[in-house]
Design an enzyme around this catalytic site. Structure first.
Site, mmCIF file in Angstrom:
data_model
loop_
_atom_site.group_PDB
_atom_site.id
_atom_site.type_symbol
_atom_site.label_atom_id
_atom_site.label_comp_id
_atom_site.label_asym_id
_atom_site.label_seq_id
_atom_site.Cartn_x
_atom_site.Cartn_y
_atom_site.Cartn_z
ATOM 1 C CD GLU A 258 -1.545 2.185 2.129
ATOM 2 O OE1 GLU A 258 -1.161 3.227 1.544
ATOM 3 O OE2 GLU A 258 -1.569 2.053 3.352
ATOM 4 C CB CYS A 297 -1.397 6.409 2.685
ATOM 5 S SG CYS A 297 -2.564 5.424 3.665
#
Length: 696
Positions: A258, A297
């Site tokens: 990720e 993120c």
């Protein structure tokens, strides 16, 4: 000298033996620059750490069922909840405010609670997951196929980013633990002391199964190269680091990443100033700028708005920042936005913003200079050694947004967003896509047609899309908040991986295998009875058996009951279901599916219950549902029906005095044709006194 952070390996705390001679990395407070700890793994036997997970950890977790592991996750969550004030205090050193702790500390604990609940509600109380229905592979039913999931045989290694030392680890740990796979946590060095703290809380709780969780506080040289088939890596961080790490693991090791993501948020053309959607959009954009000082993120890196609305967005955002942002040390009263995690990270963000400006952007909100901040003692002024930045907005007009590439490639990982103008829905879609794959994009619109056009165009480029409008603005979990129920990850630049998503994440730590064999063998392998396997209709009625006595394959073979026209008409009048197929012979005969008037399907199911039930008080406590009902052959007046009920799956509950029994119900007519089939769900006591015991 500050202390060395410890690692938790082989079920014991470890630190380098010779602390004077090692080259330890210093970790500093984000607000003051003061050293809060040092990190080193010099002398740590990493192969032994792996061996411990693959042997002791695998054995201890393998001895537990899904429900037993799920119950432990709940107990972990309770243990952390009781001491989360300690985690809050430590997190202040990272720059986290009280609001930031809700995302990280409380968010991580919430993941444990969610997977505990889902594990007990959605998984069997066993060690294998059955995937989908059985597939007949022979005409006589003697050869079947079925997919099952079994846990991986190795260890789950997680390498985490600095921004979420609690949530980022627990969102990987929970599904791996539920699957039965031990975990090695490698936290990011700048915030590793928070990871050490939550692991210590779990260790001190005495709840951790041996070898199920290990923590390496520092570098892990050679660890990835030592992984093999059955092991997995879950990485969160930059795309460049992900590719470098991926190249170090052997073929066959599962690697999920990720990575950095140029997420977008699109303001629909209908969401003009003054509309609830415009206001909700500004609130959301503001929240993503300041939460965790933009170090998320999932933060909004590109705010894509109609070209003519850009000035209004700048004005509204400036007003919100001026009234709601207090930059400073999180330990000071009233601070709403803390520093970045380190001065190195702050300097990297400044370089990224300058690159965006050089690419045609205009800094319209905030300054790159050191801002005055509220210090821990309540005074205001410069913070020597602190990593503070103001919220920053870089604006691009529609032409520059369309022509430029930097704004779609540079992620300033801090309190920064780029404001991009668009002139049509198609152009907005194109701008989102140029991010190269994102974790999340949000869309603010109250117009379903706009929502359909945008989501249809951007869905394949995103792991998650949030549609925001006046009806969900108050209940929305937010653009930047992944929830454990839904997948977290994204295509392309976002890493191509997938985490969370409920039980989907558990399956990432398991192997799906197609099993072929006889009904008898598939029943033994899965713990689920299959048609054609042995069944026992002799002896005590299954409804008289508690879970301690009930066995898979225990069966009731009922007597027959004839269906008359009077029965059909009585049921129709009593229920109000006078559908023509039951009441009008000519109309029913004209229907291509019926020979004439037919019995109600629900009449047959009701009669079936009367045929198989044992009515006296006993261990069967309640009917909790009916699933997979399928009507196959119509029943006409004069037909006789019978039912076969077989104990198909038995699921005891760990915390209750009862469990769930799934029964295979099959209704046939006097020509032995299949009339209906379905699953009956009942709640059954684990223990029940015999007649003699009840009298005594």
């Amino acid at each position: 000298m500050t202390r060395l952070l410890e690692s938790y390996v082989q079920d014991a705390w470890w630190s380098p033996a010779d602390t004077d001679d090692i080259d330890a990395t210093s970790v500093r407070d984000a607000s003051t620059g003061e050293e809060v700890g040092r990190v080193s793994t010099a002398g740590l036997d990493l192969p032994a750490v792996l061996t411990h997970a693959r042997t002791v950890g695998q054995d201890s977790l393998g001895a537990l069922t899904f429900h037993q592991r799920a119950l432990l996750l709940k107990q972990f969550a309770i243990a952390l909840s009781e001491r989360k004030a300690e985690l809050y205090a430590l997190s202040a050193h990272t720059g986290a405010t009280a609001r930031d702790n809700l995302s990280d500390v409380d968010g991580g604990i919430g993941v444990l609670f969610t997977y505990s609940s889902k594990g007990r509600r959605e998984l069997p109380n066993s060690r294998i997951i059955v995937d989908g229905p059985p597939e007949p592979l022979s005409k006589d039913g003697s050869f079947l196929g079925r997919h099952v999931y079994t846990r991986l045989s190795g260890v789950a290694v997680q390498i985490n980013a600095f921004n979420f030392p609690v949530w980022g680890a627990l969102e990987k740990f929970a599904p791996a633990f539920l699957a039965g796979v031990p975990t090695i946590v490698k936290p990011a060095t700048p915030t590793g002391y928070v990871a050490e703290a939550w692991v210590r809380i779990l260790v001190e709780s005495g709840l951790l199964p041996a070898g199920s969780l290990q923590l390496v506080s520092g570098s892990v040289p050679g660890l990835l190269e030592a992984l093999d088939l059955g092991d997995s890596v879950g990485f969160t961080g930059s795309a460049a680091t992900a590719e470098r790490l991926r190249s170090r693991v052997r073929h066959g090791v599962r690697f999920t990443s990720e990575t950095d993501s140029i997420n977008a948020s699109v303001l629909g053309p209908d969401a003009t100033p003054g509309t609830p959607e415009f206001d909700a959009y500004v609130r959301q954009l503001f929240a993503e700028l300041v939460t965790k000082a933009g170090q998320k993120c999932t933060a909004i890196r590109r705010a894509i708005v109609p070209e003519e609305v850009r000035p209004a967005i700048v004005e509204a955002l400036t007003q919100t920042i001026s009234t709601r942002v207090v930059i400073g040390d999180p330990r000071a009263e009233g601070v709403t936005m803390g520093p970045l995690v380190s001065t190195e990270q702050r300097d990297e963000v400044r370089r990224s913003v300058r690159a965006l400006v050089d690419a045609g952007g205009h800094l319209v909100v905030g300054s790159l200079e050191d801002p005055p901040v509220r210090r821990a003692d309540g005074t205001t002024g410069p913070a020597d050694g602190g990593a503070f930045l103001e919220p920053l907005v870089v604006s691009f007009d529609a032409a520059d947004a369309e022509a430029g590439s930097a704004v779609h490639e540079i992620e300033a990982f801090g309190p920064v967003t780029s404001l991009l103008g668009y002139r049509s829905i198609d152009e907005a879609v194109a701008l989102v896509r140029r991010g190269g794959g994102s974790l999340v994009t949000s869309v603010a619109t109250h117009d379903p047609e706009v929502a359909v056009a945008l989501v249809s165009g951007i869905g394949a480029y995103n792991g998650r899309v949030l549609v925001l409008d006046r009806d969900d603005a108050r209940t929305s979990t937010g653009h930047g908040s992944p929830v454990p129920h839904l997948v977290h990850g994204g295509p392309g630049r976002a890493g191509g991986g997938e985490e969370l998503g409920g039980i989907r994440a558990v399956l990432h730590y398991m192997q799906r295998t197609a099993i072929q064999g006889t009904p008898r063998m598939l029943t033994a392998l899965t713990g689920v009875w299959h048609t054609g396997a042995a069944a026992d209709a002799t002896g005590t009625h299954p409804f008289r058996k508690p879970l301690t006595d009930l066995r898979i394959g225990d069966r009731v073979d009922s007597t027959e009951r004839e269906v008359t026209l009077a029965d059909i008409e009585t049921f129709a009048r009593f229920t109000g279901d006078t559908f023509y197929a039951h009441m009008d012979e000519d109309a029913a005969a004209a229907n291509p599916f019926f020979p004439g008037r037919v019995a109600h399907g629900y009449l047959l199911v009701s009669w079936a219950a009367g045929l198989f039930v044992d009515p006296d008080p006993g261990p069967v406590l309640a009917n909790s549902g009916l699933e997979n009902l399928r009507f196959v052959t119509p029943v006409v007046p004069g037909d006789r029906i019978r039912v076969t009920l077989t104990a198909k799956q038995i699921t005891p509950r760990e915390t209750d005095e009862y469990g769930e029994v799934r029964w295979d119900a099959v209704i046939r007519n006097d020509r032995d044709e299949l009339v209906a089939e379905y699953d009956v769900l009942t709640l059954v006591a684990k223990e029940w006194p015999t007649a003699a015991e009840a009298v005594a």
